[in-house]
Design a protein around this motif. Structure first.
Motif, PDB file in Angstrom:
ATOM      1  N   PHE A 108      39.386  31.888  42.140  1.00 18.09           N
ATOM      2  CA  PHE A 108      38.805  31.609  41.018  1.00 18.09           C
ATOM      3  C   PHE A 108      38.830  32.720  40.048  1.00 18.09           C
ATOM      4  O   PHE A 108      38.626  33.845  40.401  1.00 18.09           O
ATOM      5  N   CYS A 109      39.615  32.656  39.149  1.00 14.39           N
ATOM      6  CA  CYS A 109      39.929  33.619  38.031  1.00 14.39           C
ATOM      7  C   CYS A 109      39.065  33.244  36.649  1.00 14.39           C
ATOM      8  O   CYS A 109      39.394  32.373  36.091  1.00 14.39           O
ATOM      9  N   ALA A 110      38.468  34.569  36.403  1.00 17.00           N
ATOM     10  CA  ALA A 110      37.676  34.486  35.005  1.00 17.00           C
ATOM     11  C   ALA A 110      38.465  35.466  34.376  1.00 17.00           C
ATOM     12  O   ALA A 110      38.964  36.495  34.679  1.00 17.00           O
ATOM     13  N   TYR A 111      38.748  35.102  32.927  1.00 17.00           N
ATOM     14  CA  TYR A 111      39.527  35.747  32.006  1.00 17.00           C
ATOM     15  C   TYR A 111      38.539  36.182  30.839  1.00 17.00           C
ATOM     16  O   TYR A 111      38.099  35.205  30.296  1.00 17.00           O
ATOM     17  N   THR A 117      43.939  35.356  29.141  1.00 21.18           N
ATOM     18  CA  THR A 117      44.440  36.323  28.803  1.00 21.18           C
ATOM     19  C   THR A 117      43.302  37.553  28.913  1.00 21.18           C
ATOM     20  O   THR A 117      42.131  37.471  29.180  1.00 21.18           O
ATOM     21  N   GLY A 118      44.097  38.729  28.792  1.00 24.10           N
ATOM     22  CA  GLY A 118      43.120  40.114  28.835  1.00 24.10           C
ATOM     23  C   GLY A 118      42.634  40.311  30.274  1.00 24.10           C
ATOM     24  O   GLY A 118      42.943  39.807  31.562  1.00 24.10           O
ATOM     25  N   THR A 119      41.490  40.959  30.312  1.00 27.37           N
ATOM     26  CA  THR A 119      40.890  41.618  31.649  1.00 27.37           C
ATOM     27  C   THR A 119      40.430  40.225  32.572  1.00 27.37           C
ATOM     28  O   THR A 119      40.258  39.405  31.936  1.00 27.37           O
ATOM     29  N   HIS A 120      40.635  40.485  33.738  1.00 29.18           N
ATOM     30  CA  HIS A 120      40.559  39.210  34.602  1.00 29.18           C
ATOM     31  C   HIS A 120      39.721  39.675  35.714  1.00 29.18           C
ATOM     32  O   HIS A 120      39.981  40.697  36.285  1.00 29.18           O
ATOM     33  N   ILE A 121      39.107  38.823  36.296  1.00 26.47           N
ATOM     34  CA  ILE A 121      38.222  39.073  37.728  1.00 26.47           C
ATOM     35  C   ILE A 121      38.717  38.035  38.560  1.00 26.47           C
ATOM     36  O   ILE A 121      38.565  36.598  38.278  1.00 26.47           O
ATOM     37  N   ASP A 122      39.184  38.423  39.751  1.00 25.59           N
ATOM     38  CA  ASP A 122      39.667  37.438  40.801  1.00 25.59           C
ATOM     39  C   ASP A 122      38.792  37.451  41.866  1.00 25.59           C
ATOM     40  O   ASP A 122      38.421  38.435  42.465  1.00 25.59           O
ATOM     41  N   MET A 123      37.931  36.181  41.981  1.00 28.33           N
ATOM     42  CA  MET A 123      37.037  35.973  43.029  1.00 28.33           C
ATOM     43  C   MET A 123      37.663  35.263  44.120  1.00 28.33           C
ATOM     44  O   MET A 123      37.987  33.874  44.057  1.00 28.33           O
ATOM     45  N   ASP A 142      40.063  29.735  35.640  1.00 25.91           N
ATOM     46  CA  ASP A 142      40.903  29.057  36.347  1.00 25.91           C
ATOM     47  C   ASP A 142      40.177  28.669  37.804  1.00 25.91           C
ATOM     48  O   ASP A 142      40.027  29.904  38.538  1.00 25.91           O
ATOM     49  N   ASN A 143      39.906  27.494  38.076  1.00 25.11           N
ATOM     50  CA  ASN A 143      39.143  27.365  39.583  1.00 25.11           C
ATOM     51  C   ASN A 143      40.152  26.534  40.340  1.00 25.11           C
ATOM     52  O   ASN A 143      40.532  25.435  40.305  1.00 25.11           O
ATOM     53  N   ASN A 144      40.835  27.372  41.133  1.00 31.53           N
ATOM     54  CA  ASN A 144      41.957  26.863  41.903  1.00 31.53           C
ATOM     55  C   ASN A 144      41.712  27.121  43.413  1.00 31.53           C
ATOM     56  O   ASN A 144      42.465  27.360  44.289  1.00 31.53           O
ATOM     57  N   GLN A 145      40.284  26.657  43.581  1.00 30.18           N
ATOM     58  CA  GLN A 145      39.948  26.949  45.171  1.00 30.18           C
ATOM     59  C   GLN A 145      40.384  25.663  45.979  1.00 30.18           C
ATOM     60  O   GLN A 145      40.939  24.772  45.135  1.00 30.18           O
TER      61      GLN A 145
END
Length: 184
Positions: A108-111, A117-123, A142-145
């Protein structure tokens, strides 16, 4: 204004007052060297270090590169202001699971910015994660779980305000009401 944000702003103000005399050389030499090797200016190095310091103070974790903070189960990769994506600084320092604006499978990536774009958090591990206080306004995720995995975005009271079932994404959502989330 969110209660947690008030406490964070007060704490960050105190850090700025205490650290006002250490602007030059604020970045640990190893991390500053990564920025210099990449051709960054002293101002850019200082900007990345300040943002990394803020994330560590607010969310915990450990800084492992000039623009990367590792948390249990997640990684924050910091982009320079105005740049669409984080740069690779240091060995293994770029989070490829959210690179290019799309989350790799089981992530799950939060941008911070719109359009991935920009800083992101990969959960990448199932858990509850705080969303940084500075993340207000437009952003994306983007929720690609694994198929059917439900991620829940919550406000400061812990009330679920939005759910997303994988695979799903939003290139123009708002982080303003989101204080934390459970990615699974």
């Amino acid at each position: 204004m969110r209660l947690r944000r008030c406490f964070t702003i007060a704490g960050l103000s105190a850090l700025l007052v205490l650290g006002a005399n250490t602007v030059a050389g604020a970045a640990p030499s190893e991390f500053a060297a990564q920025g210099a090797e990449a051709g960054l200016t002293a101002s850019q190095i200082s900007s990345l270090q300040a943002e990394a310091d803020t994330y560590v103070a607010e969310l915990g974790g450990k800084q492992v590169a000039l623009n990367r903070v590792e948390l249990p189960g997640a990684t924050i990769t910091i982009a320079l202001p105005g740049e669409a994506a984080p740069r690779k600084l240091g060995v293994g320092a770029l989070d490829v699971h959210c690179d290019g604006g799309f989350a790799d499978y089981k992530h799950f990536c939060a941008y911070r910015g719109q359009n991935f774009t920009g800083t992101h958090i990969d959960m990448f591990a199932c858990g509850v994660y705080d969303i940084p206080e500075s993340w207000v306004g437009p952003g994306s995720w983007d929720n690609n779980q694994t198929a059917g995995t439900v991620a829940k975005m919550m406000n400061d009271a812990g009330k679920v305000i939005f759910k997303t079932t994988a695979p799903d994404w939003d290139e123009s959502g708002s982080w303003t009401p989101v204080d934390r989330m459970r990615n699974c």
